[in-house]
Design a protein around this motif. Structure first.
Motif, PDB file in Angstrom:
ATOM      1  N   THR A  22      23.916 -70.760 -43.880  1.00  0.00           N
ATOM      2  CA  THR A  22      24.234 -72.143 -43.536  1.00  0.00           C
ATOM      3  C   THR A  22      25.749 -72.236 -43.431  1.00  0.00           C
ATOM      4  O   THR A  22      26.470 -71.391 -43.973  1.00  0.00           O
ATOM      5  CB  THR A  22      23.753 -73.131 -44.617  1.00  0.00           C
ATOM      6  OG1 THR A  22      24.480 -72.899 -45.828  1.00  0.00           O
ATOM      7  CG2 THR A  22      22.266 -73.006 -44.857  1.00  0.00           C
ATOM      8  N   ASP A  23      26.227 -73.219 -42.719  1.00  0.00           N
ATOM      9  CA  ASP A  23      27.672 -73.382 -42.566  1.00  0.00           C
ATOM     10  C   ASP A  23      28.377 -73.664 -43.879  1.00  0.00           C
ATOM     11  O   ASP A  23      29.556 -73.373 -44.027  1.00  0.00           O
ATOM     12  CB  ASP A  23      27.984 -74.504 -41.569  1.00  0.00           C
ATOM     13  CG  ASP A  23      27.928 -74.034 -40.121  1.00  0.00           C
ATOM     14  OD1 ASP A  23      27.822 -72.812 -39.879  1.00  0.00           O
ATOM     15  OD2 ASP A  23      28.022 -74.887 -39.224  1.00  0.00           O
ATOM     16  N   THR A  24      27.670 -74.219 -44.848  1.00  0.00           N
ATOM     17  CA  THR A  24      28.296 -74.562 -46.128  1.00  0.00           C
ATOM     18  C   THR A  24      28.232 -73.425 -47.151  1.00  0.00           C
ATOM     19  O   THR A  24      28.805 -73.539 -48.230  1.00  0.00           O
ATOM     20  CB  THR A  24      27.655 -75.824 -46.725  1.00  0.00           C
ATOM     21  OG1 THR A  24      26.258 -75.578 -46.921  1.00  0.00           O
ATOM     22  CG2 THR A  24      27.867 -77.023 -45.815  1.00  0.00           C
ATOM     23  N   THR A  26      28.970 -70.196 -49.282  1.00  0.00           N
ATOM     24  CA  THR A  26      30.208 -69.535 -49.692  1.00  0.00           C
ATOM     25  C   THR A  26      29.853 -68.232 -50.405  1.00  0.00           C
ATOM     26  O   THR A  26      28.677 -67.947 -50.665  1.00  0.00           O
ATOM     27  CB  THR A  26      31.026 -70.418 -50.653  1.00  0.00           C
ATOM     28  OG1 THR A  26      30.302 -70.537 -51.888  1.00  0.00           O
ATOM     29  CG2 THR A  26      31.305 -71.792 -50.057  1.00  0.00           C
ATOM     30  N   ASP A  29      27.501 -68.276 -53.263  1.00  0.00           N
ATOM     31  CA  ASP A  29      26.082 -68.488 -52.977  1.00  0.00           C
ATOM     32  C   ASP A  29      25.329 -67.199 -52.660  1.00  0.00           C
ATOM     33  O   ASP A  29      24.100 -67.221 -52.545  1.00  0.00           O
ATOM     34  CB  ASP A  29      25.914 -69.437 -51.785  1.00  0.00           C
ATOM     35  CG  ASP A  29      26.516 -70.800 -52.032  1.00  0.00           C
ATOM     36  OD1 ASP A  29      26.350 -71.322 -53.151  1.00  0.00           O
ATOM     37  OD2 ASP A  29      27.161 -71.341 -51.105  1.00  0.00           O
ATOM     38  N   SER A  63      34.028 -70.917 -46.122  1.00  0.00           N
ATOM     39  CA  SER A  63      32.573 -70.949 -45.972  1.00  0.00           C
ATOM     40  C   SER A  63      32.160 -70.128 -44.750  1.00  0.00           C
ATOM     41  O   SER A  63      32.998 -69.738 -43.927  1.00  0.00           O
ATOM     42  CB  SER A  63      32.097 -72.391 -45.787  1.00  0.00           C
ATOM     43  OG  SER A  63      32.568 -72.898 -44.547  1.00  0.00           O
ATOM     44  N   GLY A  65      30.613 -71.311 -42.307  1.00  0.00           N
ATOM     45  CA  GLY A  65      30.927 -72.155 -41.153  1.00  0.00           C
ATOM     46  C   GLY A  65      32.352 -71.941 -40.664  1.00  0.00           C
ATOM     47  O   GLY A  65      32.600 -71.920 -39.453  1.00  0.00           O
ATOM     48  N   ASP A  66      33.294 -71.765 -41.596  1.00  0.00           N
ATOM     49  CA  ASP A  66      34.683 -71.485 -41.209  1.00  0.00           C
ATOM     50  C   ASP A  66      34.769 -70.159 -40.445  1.00  0.00           C
ATOM     51  O   ASP A  66      35.463 -70.060 -39.437  1.00  0.00           O
ATOM     52  CB  ASP A  66      35.595 -71.407 -42.434  1.00  0.00           C
ATOM     53  CG  ASP A  66      35.813 -72.739 -43.116  1.00  0.00           C
ATOM     54  OD1 ASP A  66      35.497 -73.784 -42.515  1.00  0.00           O
ATOM     55  OD2 ASP A  66      36.297 -72.728 -44.270  1.00  0.00           O
TER      56      ASP A  66
END
Length: 78
Positions: A22-24, A26, A29, A63, A65-66
């Motif tokens: 997911t984009d969030t 890290t 996780d 993250s 997503g970054d």
């Protein structure tokens, strides 16, 4: 699609066929995402997408997503 390719890379690097990005997400996780895994991950991303991530950007991704967004920016700039 960048997200699908990233997911394949993450699953390979972290030996987890069930990992869903997911984009969030890290490093906290993902089990096993330490500094060595991060280097392997970046190397695999650079190879897969035929890009070079500048050294000053390597630690700046907060993250997934970054990272995905940076890959997309580099691909569009090429």
């Amino acid at each position: 699609m960048v997200q699908d390719q990233l997911q394949r890379i993450f699953r390979e690097i972290f030996s987890d066929d069930d990992l869903v990005l997911t984009d969030t997400m890290t490093a906290a996780d993902v089990a096993g995402w330490d500094s060595l895994a991060h280097i392997n991950l970046i190397y695999a991303v650079e190879r897969q997408f035929s890009i070079q991530i500048a050294d000053d950007r390597l630690a700046s991704f907060a993250s997934v997503g970054d990272l995905r967004q940076h890959i997309e920016e580099l691909r569009h700039a090429a």
